[in-house]
Design a protein around this motif. Structure first.
Motif, mmCIF file in Angstrom:
data_model
loop_
_atom_site.group_PDB
_atom_site.id
_atom_site.type_symbol
_atom_site.label_atom_id
_atom_site.label_comp_id
_atom_site.label_asym_id
_atom_site.label_seq_id
_atom_site.Cartn_x
_atom_site.Cartn_y
_atom_site.Cartn_z
ATOM 1 N N GLU A 80 6.177 15.027 0.091
ATOM 2 C CA GLU A 80 5.518 13.918 0.784
ATOM 3 C C GLU A 80 3.996 13.926 0.609
ATOM 4 O O GLU A 80 3.388 12.861 0.398
ATOM 5 C CB GLU A 80 5.898 13.950 2.267
ATOM 6 N N PRO A 81 3.311 15.071 0.657
ATOM 7 C CA PRO A 81 1.851 15.047 0.502
ATOM 8 C C PRO A 81 1.373 14.534 -0.855
ATOM 9 O O PRO A 81 0.218 14.115 -0.979
ATOM 10 C CB PRO A 81 1.454 16.521 0.698
ATOM 11 N N VAL A 83 2.047 11.846 -2.318
ATOM 12 C CA VAL A 83 1.748 10.414 -2.306
ATOM 13 C C VAL A 83 0.331 10.146 -1.797
ATOM 14 O O VAL A 83 -0.231 9.080 -2.043
ATOM 15 C CB VAL A 83 2.785 9.674 -1.435
ATOM 16 N N HIS A 84 -0.267 11.121 -1.128
ATOM 17 C CA HIS A 84 -1.620 10.966 -0.612
ATOM 18 C C HIS A 84 -2.648 11.696 -1.473
ATOM 19 O O HIS A 84 -3.843 11.646 -1.160
ATOM 20 C CB HIS A 84 -1.701 11.503 0.821
ATOM 21 N N ASP A 85 -2.196 12.360 -2.524
ATOM 22 C CA ASP A 85 -3.123 13.108 -3.384
ATOM 23 C C ASP A 85 -3.815 12.165 -4.359
ATOM 24 O O ASP A 85 -3.150 11.440 -5.101
ATOM 25 C CB ASP A 85 -2.353 14.191 -4.153
ATOM 26 N N GLN A 89 -2.097 9.899 -7.283
ATOM 27 C CA GLN A 89 -2.186 8.442 -7.136
ATOM 28 C C GLN A 89 -2.789 7.801 -8.383
ATOM 29 O O GLN A 89 -2.338 6.742 -8.831
ATOM 30 C CB GLN A 89 -3.025 8.093 -5.909
ATOM 31 N N ALA A 155 -1.748 3.262 -2.543
ATOM 32 C CA ALA A 155 -2.447 3.909 -1.430
ATOM 33 C C ALA A 155 -1.975 3.404 -0.071
ATOM 34 O O ALA A 155 -2.463 3.865 0.962
ATOM 35 C CB ALA A 155 -3.953 3.683 -1.561
ATOM 36 N N SER A 156 -1.020 2.471 -0.039
ATOM 37 C CA SER A 156 -0.588 1.853 1.210
ATOM 38 C C SER A 156 0.557 2.632 1.852
ATOM 39 O O SER A 156 1.215 3.455 1.217
ATOM 40 C CB SER A 156 -0.141 0.408 0.957
ATOM 41 N N ASP A 157 0.774 2.339 3.141
ATOM 42 C CA ASP A 157 1.901 2.943 3.850
ATOM 43 C C ASP A 157 3.233 2.445 3.290
ATOM 44 O O ASP A 157 4.237 3.162 3.338
ATOM 45 C CB ASP A 157 1.804 2.611 5.340
ATOM 46 N N ALA A 160 4.255 4.640 0.577
ATOM 47 C CA ALA A 160 4.729 5.932 1.090
ATOM 48 C C ALA A 160 6.212 5.866 1.426
ATOM 49 O O ALA A 160 6.961 6.818 1.193
ATOM 50 C CB ALA A 160 3.911 6.338 2.318
ATOM 51 N N TRP A 163 8.057 5.782 -1.893
ATOM 52 C CA TRP A 163 8.032 7.138 -2.459
ATOM 53 C C TRP A 163 9.101 8.010 -1.797
ATOM 54 O O TRP A 163 9.790 8.776 -2.465
ATOM 55 C CB TRP A 163 6.646 7.741 -2.261
ATOM 56 N N THR A 318 1.946 21.677 -4.259
ATOM 57 C CA THR A 318 2.775 21.024 -3.244
ATOM 58 C C THR A 318 4.194 21.574 -3.257
ATOM 59 O O THR A 318 4.786 21.830 -2.193
ATOM 60 C CB THR A 318 2.803 19.503 -3.475
#
Length: 441
Positions: A80-81, A83-85, A89, A155-157, A160, A163, A318
């Motif tokens: 999960e992390p 998707v915020h890296d 991205q 970068a959007s929810d 996420a 993903w 990760t």
């Protein structure tokens, strides 16, 4: 006494001791057999402790493989992390943008539109001559717009959630892949593992259409693949996964049983526990070093056109973050066991620490009794059974750690502090039976 007399006295004493030894004769066979038995147990104890230490890194790795790679929920939680890296991205944005633009003839449509515009009535000859020169700028503008929209979506929810769905759907195929099977969203071709980006591209297509970019509506169903791993180690990973999957949770149980057996059979159990604890800590340090080497190798092995070094490093970190957390926990546990064995030993520092601890608890108890607080029968019972209570506290601490889902180093330290607090309470409450007075006798 002169020097000659001292030498004569020593010679006489040596002769006396030799005669005593000769009169005593060889030790009884029973004593010799007992000595051999004790020595044999010590050898077995050492072997068991060494085996437990050697198996410790494999045990931690097998638990990680069993819980993280084989369990869908845990795997999704692990990745999960990513998707915020930012590095990941960026790679995904470039991959999805390329897939979208490959299915839209931006240059052809732009050229056609500009040609039609130049032929419109009312357009002067000078303006018509300039319009074709706008093609490159418009194409770059459209490409930039698509790239920005893709980056915004990734970068959007909403992405996420996509993903999460993609990884959840792909996990079953990933397990099949590591098991040596093929098919599904994740496949292995030679030394490459790929993930299907089709669902992500479909979401990007809808987002572009919603932004008024109707040209995106012409994008067909795309099965663009994203390379997760491109390395000659895929085949080796399949073999390692099969081995660790078979070992599962049994390997750590075997390692723990070996350590307990080695300590139980040792002639000096405290020393065996001390060496075993230090061995566990050293084994976890070696495992951490091996992961650091593996990370460098993986980053260097991954081609730059597949994943950037930053993205490859993020993916590796990760995927193994729970493994690193587990090895730290086991390493701290080894140090706690070693410290417990040391503090219970005969060294000056250990004796002084125990004395200070006992005196401090005794001082607190004295203050409480002076204030009128008495433990009564509870204190007497606690003092009588203090050894069993101490052992129970230690065993319960071990059981808590055994059944704690993925304990961290902080959890190990916290449990150790709670056990220490319980031991302090036992020492504080325990009170020997007061001696009977003369009038009572």
């Amino acid at each position: 006494m002169s020097e000659t007399q001292e030498v004569d006295a020593l010679r006489a004493r040596i002769a006396e001791l030799e005669s005593q030894l000769a009169a005593a004769g060889p030790p009884p066979p029973a004593e010799v057999e007992e000595h051999r038995h004790v020595r044999g147990l010590s050898v077995v104890s050492g072997i068991l402790v060494v085996l437990a230490v050697v198996l410790a890194p494999l045990s931690v790795t097998s638990v990680w493989a069993n819980r993280v790679i084989s369990n869908t929920d845990q795997y999704v939680k692990t990745v999960e992390p990513l998707v915020h890296d930012p590095a990941v991205q960026a790679v995904l944005t470039d991959e999805v943008t390329t897939a979208v633009l490959d299915n839209i003839d931006v240059q052809g449509v732009t050229k056609e539109a500009l040609t039609a515009l130049a032929k419109q009535r009312g357009v002067s000859a000078d303006v018509s001559a300039v319009i074709p020169g706008l093609e490159a700028a418009l194409v770059n503008g459209v490409n930039g717009f698509v790239h920005d929209q893709v980056a915004k979506f990734i970068a959007s929810d909403q992405f996420a959630q996509v993903w999460d769905q993609v990884n959840r759907a792909a996990h079953a195929q990933m397990v099949r892949l590591l098991s040596g099977e093929q098919g599904g969203a994740v496949t292995a071709q030679g030394d490459t593992v790929t993930l299907n980006l089709g669902p992500i591209i479909a979401q990007v297509k809808a987002a572009l259409v919603n932004q008024g970019f109707s040209l995106a509506d012409k994008i067909p169903t795309v099965n663009k693949t994203f390379v997760l791993v491109q390395s000659s180690s895929v085949t080796h990973a399949q073999g390692a996964y099969k081995l660790l999957e078979k070992l599962g949770v049994w390997l750590p149980i075997i390692a723990l049983a070996l350590l307990i057996g080695g300590v139980a059979l040792a002639r000096d159990r405290r020393r065996a526990l001390l060496l075993g604890g230090l061995g566990l800590a050293a084994a976890m340090i070696l495992l951490g070093g091996a992961l650091a080497v593996a990370r460098t190798w993986y980053v260097n092995e991954t081609p730059g056109n597949v994943l950037t070094p930053d993205a490859a490093g993020s993916v590796f970190d990760t995927l193994v973050r729970f493994l690193r957390s587990s090895l730290r926990a086991v390493g701290v546990l080894g140090l706690v066991l070693a410290f417990a064995a040391f503090i219970s030993g005969p060294s000056t520092a250990a004796v002084g620490t125990r004395r200070g601890f006992t005196q401090g608890i005794g001082s607190l108890r004295g203050s409480a009794e002076a204030a009128g607080w008495q433990t009564g029968r509870v204190g007497t019972w606690t003092y009588t059974h203090r050894r069993a209570l101490r052992l129970t506290a230690a065993v319960l601490g071990g059981v808590v750690l055994m059944f704690w889902n993925q304990p961290t180093a902080g959890v190990v330290v916290g449990v150790a502090l709670v056990v220490l607090l319980v031991l302090a309470v036992i020492e504080f409450v325990g009170r020997p039976t007061p001696p009977r007075s003369a009038t009572q006798s």
